[in-house]
Each structure stands twice: as structure tokens, then as C-alpha cells.
Design an enzyme around this catalytic site. Structure first.
Site, PDB file in Angstrom:
ATOM      1  N   HIS A   1       0.836  -1.207   0.000  1.00 27.74           N
ATOM      2  CA  HIS A   1       0.000   0.000   0.000  1.00 27.74           C
ATOM      3  C   HIS A   1       0.873   1.261   0.000  1.00 27.74           C
ATOM      4  O   HIS A   1       1.624   1.488   0.938  1.00 27.74           O
ATOM      5  CB  HIS A   1      -0.877  -0.041   1.267  1.00 27.74           C
ATOM      6  CG  HIS A   1      -1.795   1.113   1.432  1.00 27.74           C
ATOM      7  ND1 HIS A   1      -1.780   1.909   2.555  1.00 27.74           N
ATOM      8  CD2 HIS A   1      -2.758   1.603   0.629  1.00 27.74           C
ATOM      9  CE1 HIS A   1      -2.703   2.841   2.431  1.00 27.74           C
ATOM     10  NE2 HIS A   1      -3.316   2.679   1.278  1.00 27.74           N
ATOM     11  N   ARG A   2       0.790   2.045  -1.071  1.00 25.11           N
ATOM     12  CA  ARG A   2       1.647   3.224  -1.276  1.00 25.11           C
ATOM     13  C   ARG A   2       3.130   2.801  -1.297  1.00 25.11           C
ATOM     14  O   ARG A   2       3.997   3.507  -0.783  1.00 25.11           O
ATOM     15  CB  ARG A   2       1.420   4.285  -0.196  1.00 25.11           C
ATOM     16  CG  ARG A   2      -0.043   4.647   0.044  1.00 25.11           C
ATOM     17  CD  ARG A   2      -0.232   5.699   1.123  1.00 25.11           C
ATOM     18  NE  ARG A   2      -1.635   5.764   1.556  1.00 25.11           N
ATOM     19  CZ  ARG A   2      -2.097   6.491   2.544  1.00 25.11           C
ATOM     20  NH1 ARG A   2      -1.261   7.274   3.230  1.00 25.11           N
ATOM     21  NH2 ARG A   2      -3.383   6.474   2.888  1.00 25.11           N
TER      22      ARG A   2
ATOM     23  N   GLU B   1       0.328  -0.743  -4.809  1.00 26.76           N
ATOM     24  CA  GLU B   1      -0.697   0.288  -5.011  1.00 26.76           C
ATOM     25  C   GLU B   1      -0.060   1.649  -4.831  1.00 26.76           C
ATOM     26  O   GLU B   1       0.822   1.821  -3.984  1.00 26.76           O
ATOM     27  CB  GLU B   1      -1.812   0.092  -3.971  1.00 26.76           C
ATOM     28  CG  GLU B   1      -2.982   1.035  -4.103  1.00 26.76           C
ATOM     29  CD  GLU B   1      -2.939   2.265  -3.206  1.00 26.76           C
ATOM     30  OE1 GLU B   1      -3.885   3.051  -3.265  1.00 26.76           O
ATOM     31  OE2 GLU B   1      -1.952   2.446  -2.436  1.00 26.76           O
TER      32      GLU B   1
ATOM     33  N   ASP C   1      -0.919   6.226  -5.538  1.00 28.01           N
ATOM     34  CA  ASP C   1      -1.965   7.241  -5.736  1.00 28.01           C
ATOM     35  C   ASP C   1      -1.491   8.309  -6.724  1.00 28.01           C
ATOM     36  O   ASP C   1      -0.351   8.766  -6.645  1.00 28.01           O
ATOM     37  CB  ASP C   1      -2.270   7.914  -4.396  1.00 28.01           C
ATOM     38  CG  ASP C   1      -2.577   6.899  -3.311  1.00 28.01           C
ATOM     39  OD1 ASP C   1      -3.597   6.220  -3.415  1.00 28.01           O
ATOM     40  OD2 ASP C   1      -1.762   6.774  -2.360  1.00 28.01           O
TER      41      ASP C   1
ATOM     42  N   HIS D   1      -0.275  10.854  -2.113  1.00 24.81           N
ATOM     43  CA  HIS D   1      -1.600  10.498  -1.603  1.00 24.81           C
ATOM     44  C   HIS D   1      -2.533  11.689  -1.433  1.00 24.81           C
ATOM     45  O   HIS D   1      -3.687  11.665  -1.850  1.00 24.81           O
ATOM     46  CB  HIS D   1      -1.473   9.772  -0.253  1.00 24.81           C
ATOM     47  CG  HIS D   1      -2.801   9.396   0.324  1.00 24.81           C
ATOM     48  ND1 HIS D   1      -3.525  10.234   1.155  1.00 24.81           N
ATOM     49  CD2 HIS D   1      -3.567   8.296   0.152  1.00 24.81           C
ATOM     50  CE1 HIS D   1      -4.658   9.650   1.476  1.00 24.81           C
ATOM     51  NE2 HIS D   1      -4.721   8.480   0.885  1.00 24.81           N
TER      52      HIS D   1
ATOM     53  N   GLU E   1      -4.256   4.175  -8.327  1.00 25.26           N
ATOM     54  CA  GLU E   1      -5.452   4.809  -7.758  1.00 25.26           C
ATOM     55  C   GLU E   1      -5.524   6.265  -8.227  1.00 25.26           C
ATOM     56  O   GLU E   1      -4.629   7.067  -7.929  1.00 25.26           O
ATOM     57  CB  GLU E   1      -5.436   4.749  -6.228  1.00 25.26           C
ATOM     58  CG  GLU E   1      -6.743   5.327  -5.696  1.00 25.26           C
ATOM     59  CD  GLU E   1      -6.819   5.457  -4.191  1.00 25.26           C
ATOM     60  OE1 GLU E   1      -6.058   4.801  -3.460  1.00 25.26           O
ATOM     61  OE2 GLU E   1      -7.666   6.253  -3.753  1.00 25.26           O
TER      62      GLU E   1
ATOM     63  N   LYS F   1      -6.699   9.768  -7.814  1.00 21.43           N
ATOM     64  CA  LYS F   1      -7.192  10.595  -6.694  1.00 21.43           C
ATOM     65  C   LYS F   1      -7.941  11.819  -7.229  1.00 21.43           C
ATOM     66  O   LYS F   1      -7.580  12.961  -6.938  1.00 21.43           O
ATOM     67  CB  LYS F   1      -6.011  11.026  -5.822  1.00 21.43           C
ATOM     68  CG  LYS F   1      -5.473   9.905  -4.940  1.00 21.43           C
ATOM     69  CD  LYS F   1      -6.403   9.613  -3.781  1.00 21.43           C
ATOM     70  CE  LYS F   1      -5.826   8.626  -2.784  1.00 21.43           C
ATOM     71  NZ  LYS F   1      -6.844   8.058  -1.897  1.00 21.43           N
TER      72      LYS F   1
ATOM     73  N   ASP G   1       0.648  -1.841   4.614  1.00 22.38           N
ATOM     74  CA  ASP G   1       1.815  -0.954   4.695  1.00 22.38           C
ATOM     75  C   ASP G   1       3.091  -1.758   4.986  1.00 22.38           C
ATOM     76  O   ASP G   1       4.191  -1.218   4.892  1.00 22.38           O
ATOM     77  CB  ASP G   1       1.617   0.075   5.824  1.00 22.38           C
ATOM     78  CG  ASP G   1       0.381   0.933   5.613  1.00 22.38           C
ATOM     79  OD1 ASP G   1       0.032   1.182   4.445  1.00 22.38           O
ATOM     80  OD2 ASP G   1      -0.239   1.348   6.619  1.00 22.38           O
TER      81      ASP G   1
HETATM   82  O1  G3P Z   1      -6.470   1.566  -2.700  1.00 24.00           O
HETATM   83  C1  G3P Z   1      -6.586   1.274  -1.355  1.00 24.00           C
HETATM   84  C2  G3P Z   1      -6.299   2.493  -0.514  1.00 24.00           C
HETATM   85  O2  G3P Z   1      -5.120   3.071  -0.989  1.00 24.00           O
HETATM   86  C3  G3P Z   1      -7.403   3.499  -0.551  1.00 24.00           C
HETATM   87  O3  G3P Z   1      -7.249   4.470   0.413  1.00 24.00           O
HETATM   88  O4  G3P Z   1      -6.635   6.697   1.228  1.00 24.00           O
HETATM   89  O5  G3P Z   1      -4.959   4.858   1.293  1.00 24.00           O
HETATM   90  O6  G3P Z   1      -5.607   5.874  -0.872  1.00 24.00           O
HETATM   91  P1  G3P Z   1      -6.043   5.516   0.517  1.00 24.00           P
HETATM   92 MG    MG Z   2      -4.510   4.667  -2.289  1.00 21.92          MG
END
Ligand code: G3P
Ligand code: MG
Length: 261
Positions: free
Chosen positions: A6-7, A33, A35, A48, A108, A110, A228
């Protein structure tokens, strides 16, 4: 069950930076993943928040700055002094980094706060030019943009992101339309998510940093988690000596009941 960083590996490195992505790229995981926002001069950058305040030594909205301006800020020092010197990555740079790997790439968009006109088209053009169509999943909280992506490129996998719990998510995701559902741990426990899983639609859950929660989600048929700590969670998932989840699911999640994320 699959694991997405994640990120990037954002628990161990500054989120959405080359450092976090290089760490993810060396791990035996399914995907990563990240953003995407758009600059004043129409460049796609990986960050993000709408503003750079939290994750850099600068201030202001991404949409008000050019790429050249953004590249002058430090996106690593807020995390630790060892990570000083990280510059904001562009989408092109991140796709290039991962093109050498076999990881799935969850992009993702945004665009749920600022609509970023033309973002979907730019992302699809880049993904196509880099021949990464079969390796990307495009997700967003902006479901209109997911619809646009599907209209422009029906072969690209997409996912609708939700913070809320829907009464009938299956009907909703067919109406967008989209291929998968990305939801919170909280939402994944509801009967509506169970129906989606039973229909064979991929349900993927963010953000899962505890092994007990990952195992419980695996048991109910969740396809993938976003974490994470991809190395730690991958080790847990592959460690067959850990007994199968046997405690009631409610006790595994009791600390998040009533919270949204
Ligand atoms: O894509 C899953 C997650 O990344 C969505 O929430 O706020 O971490 O981008 P956020
Ligand atoms: Mg995200």
C-alpha cells in the site's frame, strides 16, 4: 490471498516514493498500489494527499504547482532523516521502475476531491504506450472516472473504492460498471460484502497490517489485502506453521468495529 504493498512499502519507507517502491519491487508479493494526482501543467505525479504539506518540506496543492516546482521538495525527510532526498515520482517513472518486475500495478486515481479533467485519458495513454495493460488495475473513489476508464478501455481492469457500507454493492458495481470492489476492513465484515464474494467478484481490503486480520479475511474469501508492511505480511501468509484462523471473526476485528478505516 494476494498482497499489495500500500503506497509502496509505506510502513518501512516514506509512502509513494522511489524508496518505498524499490522495497516493494524486491518482495515476493502480488502487487503494489500507489496514488495519482495531476499538476498545474498536466503531469501525473504519485502522492496520496491533494496537498504536499504532510509528506514533504513544502506547502500547497499539487494542482497549483508545476512538476518542476514539485521536484524541488523533499518527500523523504518527514519520515526519517535517512530517507532525506526523495523527490516526488511521476507516474511514468514508477511504471518504468515496475516494468522490470512482474508485480500487478494498482493505479489509484485521486480525482475525488479535484476532478482533474483528462486524467483518465492520460493514464490510459501512458499504460498503453508502456504495454502494461494486462498488469494494471485502475481504482478510484471517483466512480464517474472509473466509468470513463471502462468506456475508453473496456479491457483494463478497474475497481471501485468505498469507505461506506452499501446495502447492495453488487447492483452498484454492475451499474458503474467495474470489475472489483476495494473496501475497508469494516465493510468487508458485512453480509453485503459476502454476497459480492459469493458472486465471484474480487473483493480487496485496505489497510490490513495485522496477520490475524489478514487470515480472517482470507477465510471469508477476500481476494487481496493492501498493507503498509508487505514483507511482514507476506512472511506471515507463507508461514504454514501458523495455525489456521480458528477464533470467531468478530474477536479478530473487535478493535475496528465502529471505525471506518
Ligand atoms: O487503494 C486502497 C487504498 O489506498 C485506498 O485508500 O486513502 O490509502 O488511498 P487511501
Ligand atoms: Mg490509495
Amino acid at each position: 490471498m494476494d498482497i499489495y504493498a500500500h503506497r509502496g512499502s509505506s510502513g518501512t519507507h516514506p509512502e509513494n516514493t522511489f524508496a518505498a517502491f524499490k522495497e516493494a519491487a524486491r518482495l515476493p508479493i502480488f502487487g503494489v498500489e500507489f496514488d495519482v494526482h495531476m499538476t498545474r501543467d498536466g503531469e501525473l505525479v504519485i502522492i496520496h494527499d491533494e496537498k504536499i504539506n504532510r509528506t514533504s518540506n513544502g506547502k500547497g496543492f499539487v494542482k497549483d504547482m508545476t512538476l518542476n516546482e514539485l521536484k524541488k521538495y523533499d518527500f523523504g525527510a518527514w519520515f526519517s532523516k535517512e530517507c532525506k532526498g526523495e523527490v516526488i515520482p511521476t507516474l511514468f517513472e514508477v511504471l518504468e521502475l515496475f516494468s522490470e518486475t512482474s508485480l500487478q500495478l494498482n493505479i489509484e486515481l485521486k480525482s475525488d476531491v479535484f476532478p482533474y479533467p483528462g486524467m483518465a485519458e492520460k493514464v490510459l495513454d501512458l499504460v498503453g504506450a508502456m504495454k502494461l495493460d494486462s498488469r494494471v488495475v485502475i481504482s478510484s473513489f471517483n466512480h464517474e472516472m472509473i466509468r470513463t476508464v471502462k468506456q475508453l478501455a473496456p479491457h483494463i481492469q478497474t475497481a471501485a473504492l468505498f469507505m461506506e457500507v452499501l446495502v447492495d454493492p453488487l447492483q452498484y458495481i454492475r451499474a458503474i460498471p467495474t470489475d472489483a470492489l476495494h473496501i475497508t476492513k469494516h465493510a468487508a465484515l458485512r453480509s453485503s460484502a459476502k454476497k459480492v464474494i459469493e458472486e465471484g467478484v474480487p473483493v480487496q481490503v485496505f489497510t490490513v497490517n495485522k496477520a490475524s486480520q489478514m487470515k480472517a479475511l482470507k477465510e471469508i474469501g477476500v481476494r487481496a489485502i493492501f498493507t503498509d508492511y508487505p514483507e511482514k505480511m507476506s512472511n506471515h501468509l507463507n508461514n504454514t506453521s501458523i495455525p489456521k484462523q480458528s477464533v470467531p471473526i468478530i474477536s479478530v476485528f473487535k478493535n475496528i468495529i465502529g471505525k471506518n478505516k
